[in-house]
Structure formats: C-alpha cells, structure tokens
Motif scaffolding. Structure first.
Motif, PDB file in Angstrom:
ATOM      1  N   GLY A 157       8.551   1.500   4.705  1.00  0.00           N
ATOM      2  CA  GLY A 157       9.370   2.566   4.142  1.00  0.00           C
ATOM      3  C   GLY A 157       8.589   3.852   4.025  1.00  0.00           C
ATOM      4  N   ARG A 158       9.352   4.932   3.809  1.00  0.00           N
ATOM      5  CA  ARG A 158       8.706   6.225   3.605  1.00  0.00           C
ATOM      6  C   ARG A 158       9.643   7.172   2.887  1.00  0.00           C
ATOM      7  N   GLN A 159       9.031   8.166   2.283  1.00  0.00           N
ATOM      8  CA  GLN A 159       9.761   9.289   1.688  1.00  0.00           C
ATOM      9  C   GLN A 159       9.080  10.542   2.193  1.00  0.00           C
ATOM     10  N   GLU A 160       9.855  11.391   2.805  1.00  0.00           N
ATOM     11  CA  GLU A 160       9.317  12.656   3.305  1.00  0.00           C
ATOM     12  C   GLU A 160       9.803  13.777   2.409  1.00  0.00           C
ATOM     13  N   VAL A 201       0.858  -1.179   0.000  1.00  0.00           N
ATOM     14  CA  VAL A 201       0.000   0.000   0.000  1.00  0.00           C
ATOM     15  C   VAL A 201       0.896   1.231   0.000  1.00  0.00           C
ATOM     16  N   LEU A 202       0.604   2.174  -0.886  1.00  0.00           N
ATOM     17  CA  LEU A 202       1.313   3.450  -0.906  1.00  0.00           C
ATOM     18  C   LEU A 202       0.353   4.532  -0.447  1.00  0.00           C
ATOM     19  N   LEU A 203       0.662   5.132   0.708  1.00  0.00           N
ATOM     20  CA  LEU A 203      -0.121   6.255   1.221  1.00  0.00           C
ATOM     21  C   LEU A 203       0.535   7.545   0.749  1.00  0.00           C
ATOM     22  N   ASP A 204      -0.228   8.396   0.104  1.00  0.00           N
ATOM     23  CA  ASP A 204       0.254   9.699  -0.367  1.00  0.00           C
ATOM     24  C   ASP A 204      -0.399  10.778   0.490  1.00  0.00           C
ATOM     25  N   PHE A 205       0.358  11.305   1.457  1.00  0.00           N
ATOM     26  CA  PHE A 205      -0.115  12.420   2.283  1.00  0.00           C
ATOM     27  C   PHE A 205       0.184  13.688   1.510  1.00  0.00           C
ATOM     28  N   THR A 206      -0.871  14.420   1.133  1.00  0.00           N
ATOM     29  CA  THR A 206      -0.709  15.535   0.209  1.00  0.00           C
ATOM     30  C   THR A 206      -1.648  16.694   0.527  1.00  0.00           C
ATOM     31  N   GLY A 207      -1.266  17.842   0.064  1.00  0.00           N
ATOM     32  CA  GLY A 207      -2.140  19.004   0.015  1.00  0.00           C
ATOM     33  C   GLY A 207      -2.334  19.267  -1.469  1.00  0.00           C
ATOM     34  N   SER A 208      -3.195  18.492  -2.088  1.00  0.00           N
ATOM     35  CA  SER A 208      -3.283  18.401  -3.551  1.00  0.00           C
ATOM     36  C   SER A 208      -3.554  19.710  -4.272  1.00  0.00           C
ATOM     37  N   ASP A 209      -4.207  20.655  -3.606  1.00  0.00           N
ATOM     38  CA  ASP A 209      -4.562  21.888  -4.327  1.00  0.00           C
ATOM     39  C   ASP A 209      -3.817  23.129  -3.823  1.00  0.00           C
ATOM     40  N   TRP A 210      -2.832  22.950  -2.955  1.00  0.00           N
ATOM     41  CA  TRP A 210      -2.098  24.119  -2.462  1.00  0.00           C
ATOM     42  C   TRP A 210      -0.606  23.863  -2.247  1.00  0.00           C
ATOM     43  N   CYS A 211      -0.199  22.628  -2.046  1.00  0.00           N
ATOM     44  CA  CYS A 211       1.201  22.299  -1.759  1.00  0.00           C
ATOM     45  C   CYS A 211       1.993  22.226  -3.064  1.00  0.00           C
ATOM     46  N   GLY A 212       2.853  23.193  -3.275  1.00  0.00           N
ATOM     47  CA  GLY A 212       3.635  23.265  -4.515  1.00  0.00           C
ATOM     48  C   GLY A 212       4.473  22.026  -4.774  1.00  0.00           C
ATOM     49  N   TRP A 213       5.120  21.496  -3.740  1.00  0.00           N
ATOM     50  CA  TRP A 213       5.961  20.307  -3.903  1.00  0.00           C
ATOM     51  C   TRP A 213       5.114  19.079  -4.215  1.00  0.00           C
ATOM     52  N   ALA A 248     -10.931  10.832   9.093  1.00  0.00           N
ATOM     53  CA  ALA A 248     -10.093   9.669   8.800  1.00  0.00           C
ATOM     54  C   ALA A 248      -8.685  10.102   8.389  1.00  0.00           C
ATOM     55  N   ASN A 249      -8.593  11.137   7.549  1.00  0.00           N
ATOM     56  CA  ASN A 249      -7.290  11.625   7.097  1.00  0.00           C
ATOM     57  C   ASN A 249      -6.483  12.202   8.261  1.00  0.00           C
ATOM     58  N   LYS A 250      -7.159  12.926   9.135  1.00  0.00           N
ATOM     59  CA  LYS A 250      -6.481  13.502  10.300  1.00  0.00           C
ATOM     60  C   LYS A 250      -5.935  12.394  11.205  1.00  0.00           C
ATOM     61  N   ALA A 251      -6.709  11.329  11.370  1.00  0.00           N
ATOM     62  CA  ALA A 251      -6.268  10.200  12.193  1.00  0.00           C
ATOM     63  C   ALA A 251      -5.047   9.515  11.572  1.00  0.00           C
ATOM     64  N   LEU A 252      -5.037   9.359  10.241  1.00  0.00           N
ATOM     65  CA  LEU A 252      -3.893   8.751   9.568  1.00  0.00           C
ATOM     66  C   LEU A 252      -2.660   9.646   9.671  1.00  0.00           C
ATOM     67  N   ASP A 253      -2.869  10.945   9.561  1.00  0.00           N
ATOM     68  CA  ASP A 253      -1.781  11.914   9.685  1.00  0.00           C
ATOM     69  C   ASP A 253      -1.112  11.772  11.058  1.00  0.00           C
ATOM     70  N   ALA A 254      -1.919  11.628  12.098  1.00  0.00           N
ATOM     71  CA  ALA A 254      -1.388  11.468  13.458  1.00  0.00           C
ATOM     72  C   ALA A 254      -0.742  10.090  13.639  1.00  0.00           C
ATOM     73  N   LYS A 255      -1.381   9.055  13.131  1.00  0.00           N
ATOM     74  CA  LYS A 255      -0.868   7.687  13.289  1.00  0.00           C
ATOM     75  C   LYS A 255       0.516   7.521  12.675  1.00  0.00           C
ATOM     76  N   TYR A 256       0.716   8.121  11.502  1.00  0.00           N
ATOM     77  CA  TYR A 256       1.982   7.958  10.785  1.00  0.00           C
ATOM     78  C   TYR A 256       2.949   9.125  11.017  1.00  0.00           C
ATOM     79  N   HIS A 257       2.609  10.006  11.955  1.00  0.00           N
ATOM     80  CA  HIS A 257       3.496  11.111  12.363  1.00  0.00           C
ATOM     81  C   HIS A 257       4.013  11.903  11.159  1.00  0.00           C
ATOM     82  N   VAL A 258       3.075  12.374  10.346  1.00  0.00           N
ATOM     83  CA  VAL A 258       3.434  13.137   9.160  1.00  0.00           C
ATOM     84  C   VAL A 258       3.657  14.590   9.566  1.00  0.00           C
TER      85      VAL A 258
END
Length: 147
Positions: free
Chosen positions: A123-126, A42-54, A96-106
């Motif tokens: 694994g992860r890429q930050e 599973v690949l989790l993509d934590f993103t700010g799809s409409d504002w995060c330039g990177w 749900a997204n907020k809970a995943l953000d906290a669980k995976y310490h993003v």
C-alpha cells in the motif's frame, strides 16, 4: 487543585515524549530484517523534513501523536527516507535514499509506502491526507494481511 494540574501536565508531557521517541530507522535492509523477526510491516516515509510544508504538517498532525506512536510500536517498523535541504546527511545515506526514491517511483513528498514483512509493497499514500492519526491508522489497517 494545584497538585492535580501539575500531575496532569506531567502525564501529558510523558505521553507526548513517547510519541517523539519513535525509532525511525534509515537502513531499509535492517528494517526489513526487524519487520520479519517481529512480524510487522515496514512504513517508509519519503519526506523533505526541513522544507516540505505538507511533510511538516503531516508529521505534526499524525506521526508525532501519541495515538500513532502507540499503533506504530505494535505494528510497524519505521523508515525515514529524507531529502532535507539544511540537515546534513552522509553521502552513503543520500545515495541509499536516492535509490529508494527511484525504486518506489516517488513523485512528491510526503509519500508513504507500506511493505509486508517480506518486503512486498502492499500500500501507499501519496501526498498529505487530512483526518489526523485516526484516519491514517485506518488506512494502514487496510494494508494488513496483504502481501
């Protein structure tokens, strides 16, 4: 010559359309069940799809490419964990997204977390990483067999 050019354009359009048609889920439990059934990660993509330039840059250079689409279709179940500013989301999805953000310490976006078919982080890429789809796929390959 004209027919060849038209044929090449049509082929490129179909190839690009395949990349855009990746199935990004938003429900991690469903994604984990699918990954287990299909023996994929599973690949989790934590993103700010409409504002995060990177995030937008990485999406364009990697996630929207035919090369990544081909790899992902064979090896990954994709989950978008999005924190948009303009795009509407249900209260349930936000929670749900907020809970995943906290669980995976993003701590920032984009962050990619790879889970084994059994749900263990392998694994992860930050942050953004240059090199395009080939470099990202190489990194993902290193996570195979872990977990």
């Amino acid at each position: 010559m004209k027919k060849t050019a038209i044929g090449l354009l049509a082929c490129c359009a179909l190839w690009h359309a395949g990349a855009a048609d990746l199935n990004w889920l938003t429900d991690l439990p469903k994604a984990q069940a699918k990954a287990k059934a299909e023996n994929k990660q599973v690949l989790l993509d934590f993103t700010g799809s409409d504002w995060c330039g990177w995030c937008i840059k990485f999406n364009k250079e990697v996630l929207s490419t035919p090369e990544f689409a081909e790899y992902a279709t064979k090896n990954l179940v994709l989950v978008e964990v999005d924190f948009p500013r303009k795009k509407q989301q249900s209260a349930e999805l936000k929670k749900a997204n907020k809970a995943l953000d906290a669980k995976y310490h993003v701590d920032g976006y984009p962050t990619f977390v790879v889970l084994s078919k059994d749900g263990k982080e392998v694994g992860r890429q930050e942050g953004y990483a240059a090199g395009g789809a080939k470099a990202f796929i190489t990194k993902l390959e290193k996570f195979k067999g872990k977990g």
